[in-house]
Scaffold this motif. Sequence first.
Motif, PDB file in Angstrom:
ATOM      1  N   TYR A  22       0.857  -1.183   0.000  1.00 43.12           N
ATOM      2  CA  TYR A  22       0.000   0.000   0.000  1.00 43.12           C
ATOM      3  C   TYR A  22       0.896   1.236   0.000  1.00 43.12           C
ATOM      4  N   THR A  23       0.306   2.372  -0.333  1.00 48.75           N
ATOM      5  CA  THR A  23       1.045   3.623  -0.262  1.00 48.75           C
ATOM      6  C   THR A  23       0.912   4.166   1.155  1.00 48.75           C
ATOM      7  N   PRO A  24       2.034   4.353   1.851  1.00 48.35           N
ATOM      8  CA  PRO A  24       1.940   4.816   3.235  1.00 48.35           C
ATOM      9  C   PRO A  24       1.267   6.187   3.323  1.00 48.35           C
ATOM     10  N   GLN A  25       0.560   6.417   4.404  1.00 50.17           N
ATOM     11  CA  GLN A  25      -0.108   7.710   4.588  1.00 50.17           C
ATOM     12  C   GLN A  25       0.902   8.841   4.723  1.00 50.17           C
ATOM     13  N   GLY A  84       5.654  -5.060   2.859  1.00 49.25           N
ATOM     14  CA  GLY A  84       6.275  -4.358   3.992  1.00 49.25           C
ATOM     15  C   GLY A  84       7.281  -5.245   4.687  1.00 49.25           C
ATOM     16  N   ALA A  85       8.548  -4.859   4.559  1.00 44.05           N
ATOM     17  CA  ALA A  85       9.602  -5.724   5.093  1.00 44.05           C
ATOM     18  C   ALA A  85       9.580  -5.800   6.617  1.00 44.05           C
ATOM     19  N   LYS A 117      -3.725  -1.285   8.613  1.00 46.46           N
ATOM     20  CA  LYS A 117      -4.988  -0.566   8.410  1.00 46.46           C
ATOM     21  C   LYS A 117      -4.740   0.927   8.349  1.00 46.46           C
ATOM     22  N   SER A 118      -3.823   1.391   9.179  1.00 46.94           N
ATOM     23  CA  SER A 118      -3.523   2.819   9.227  1.00 46.94           C
ATOM     24  C   SER A 118      -2.510   3.224   8.169  1.00 46.94           C
ATOM     25  N   LYS A 119      -2.124   2.281   7.313  1.00 50.74           N
ATOM     26  CA  LYS A 119      -1.166   2.543   6.243  1.00 50.74           C
ATOM     27  C   LYS A 119       0.112   3.203   6.762  1.00 50.74           C
ATOM     28  N   PHE A 120       0.656   2.615   7.806  1.00 49.14           N
ATOM     29  CA  PHE A 120       1.915   3.104   8.361  1.00 49.14           C
ATOM     30  C   PHE A 120       3.062   2.807   7.396  1.00 49.14           C
ATOM     31  N   SER A 121       4.027   3.711   7.352  1.00 47.82           N
ATOM     32  CA  SER A 121       5.266   3.452   6.604  1.00 47.82           C
ATOM     33  C   SER A 121       6.073   2.401   7.359  1.00 47.82           C
ATOM     34  N   ASN A 122       7.055   1.807   6.679  1.00 56.57           N
ATOM     35  CA  ASN A 122       7.968   0.876   7.356  1.00 56.57           C
ATOM     36  C   ASN A 122       8.563   1.529   8.606  1.00 56.57           C
TER      37      ASN A 122
END
Lengths: 301, 519
Positions: free
Chosen positions: B35-38, B99-100, B386-391
């Motif tokens: 996904y694209t992180p927020q 997401g690694a 769900k919150s589209k967190f970045s790595n």
Amino acid sequence: MKNVFIVFLWLCGFSSFAQFSDDAILLPKKGLFLHLSYSESRFDSYWEKDVLLKNNDIGKISKQIANAHISFGISNRINLFASLPYARNSSNLSFKTKQEGFQDLSGGLKFSILDPVKPFSVVLSGTVTKPLNSYSLGNQILALGLGSRTIGGKLILRYKFESGLYAGAHGGYIGREIVALENDVYKSNNELIYSNKVAPPDAYDYGLRLGYLGDSFQIEAFGDRATSLSGDDIQYNQLPFISNKVNFTKAGIYTKYQINKVGFTVKASQVLAGLNTPKSLNISAGVFFQLSGRNNDRFEY
Amino acid sequence: MIDLNINMKKILLITLLFSAVSCDKTILEPTLSSYTPQSLDEKAGTWKTYLLKKPDETGLNSPTLISSKEYKEESIALLKMMDTVSQADKDNIAYWSAGATIRWNEIARELIAKYNVDTKVNEEGNYPIANPLLPNEYPQFPNSNSLYASRVLAYLSIAQYDALVSTWYYKYKFNRPNPWVANTDIKPLIEKTDLPSFPSEDAALAAVSFNVLSKMFPGEVAYLTKKAKDAVSYRLKAGMNVNSDLKMGAFIGDAVSKAMLTYANLDGMADANKQTVLAEQKTASTALGIKKQWESLANPVRPALLPNYGSVKTWNFDIKVLKSLRPIPAVLPETDAWKTEIEELISIGKNATKEQLQTASLWDDGLNTYAPAGHWFRIATEECTKSKFSNMRIARTYALLGGALLDAGIACWETKYFYHLPRPQQYGIKTALNVPNSPGFTSEHATFAGSAATLLGGIFPYKSGEYAKMGRDVSDSRLYGGTHFKSDCELGLTHGIKIGSYALIRAEKDNSGLTIATK
């Protein structure tokens, strides 16, 4: 009559209602038959994969089953049957909760391809089972069953000599439906499966029997073998699980005595070899009643 | 003839029933996708690190310019690499691009479950101790119990966090244009990002995760090597990084793992299984007026599970705080108040509802599972995606959760062996669960839950009520399961909540500005 159900769960594969498995005997038309039995199996060791070991953390396991089995002759060649077992599984360790309740209801029909009075019998049967309640599945050492609906079919052959001696063989297949667990993750083959669904393997089985069937007395020696078609092995120091590949070979003796409309059965069997299965000894005793049927008909049960 | 017809129908019926069996038995698992992180968390290079004193402590040199000959060669090599993408490569890209940080956490959970197995008694009647130098020989090393699990996940996550902070720092310091900007022939197979690709966060994560997990699971080096290779090669195949991005990412990862493993070597774990402390602990317990001490229920008696683990170094507070937080038992064995708790357990044993037993089973997280810590990481992961967190932000959440769980385990163990209070099973209370081989007061499940729920409630404030409820469920689950007295659970939970609030204090001060909730 019989229950086709020999390849049932590894924990009650030796249960009471396997005792009529694989016979080639049918009730006559309108014959009604009731068999009540009690069985007990015990084990304190099981095969972890193919290594037989004792696990002190589970103790000595005892599984008692009271079973009611009923059969009805739709015709001389077609019989219906059903059975309902009530089980209590316990460990001798004082702090282990026992599991108790109705196990899986089974029902089916049996069909004689050849005329049943001929010396050579060829019988087909089909059985379906359904768990009656959602008993706990997590601890398969004590669980009442696999919690799976199953469907099975079997071909039974027998040749009976005029002297009453007979030899028989049977082979069958049992399909098991996917089961829903209480948890949404479990370990299989050392990997985590993020699902609450687990597939108990399908299995096939076959067996041989030799015996004598007289007017009031029957005695039989039998050997059965069951093999799962898929499944995983119990890993190091782990307990049995629904997904396990369960194979076993067992041998036993069955005897029956009948006076008029009442009879008694006794059966003993021992698992001799296996994979992911307990080495259990099973002993059962039962009483049966002829509830209807023409007077002079002997129930060859 | 008519009769035969009926028979034929019956045969047909049997055949039909029979064929219905051969249905599909594939078990579907939920899949993660990218996904694209927020947010790219551009400022994360300034977030407070745990092990590194400064984010540039790793000491990275400036990268080559995109106009340089070296870079152009790298760029052409990348194009060539992308020409050879197979189906297996595509599957690998789909797996790692989810997401690694998450993938490495899943791998850790899987290894925890694999090694979460009790040792068998040998022929002499002893439980052999696993040898870390021979990890693949029985008994396998490690025994990945609930404590080991929390420590693995904490150290893995903390090291990942520091490695990413350092990576982010350099990303924005150098701001080297991304491969597809430098060479427009490069068409990445996954979504492009404005996050500078030098140095590679995936390579940093792969290096740090490989190093920490290989140390924790020395029998899994071959498996982890393959995972680490896949985790890096996917960046090339997908056209996301040139080789120097990856090389320098790995450089950061290696530097941070060194710091993490040095810390781990000195955290006191080496003495955690010191069985000789038991005698002294029991004497101290008797001196407190405790009539009956805990005893192992295994046959033969199994050595206590890490009786000295309470002296392992805590993460968010020191030993003084640890002792000040230690709960005081509400009831002592064989007192009147204790009798009430025993009666309650007897009553639950008789009258537990189906839902209660399910709760007990759902939160048991015992042998062969990812342990309570793994369960809480799974719960955190769900909300992170769900919150589209970045790595970067996932790593922060994981590191904070890891610290909270690590401290919960240590503090709970310090409490357990300080009092040495018995389990209900020593008084004939029955259970369907496996009885953990440690004293009853307090419940580690409740302590882990209190701490994790508090921390996650701070990270995801809109979910704090839900997490608090989960915490209470876990606490209750041990009562329903019958492995603890009610006060073991309740005081464990409150203890955990206090421990979690120390993790929140760290979260508030980490310069991310992401956690402001004060508990």
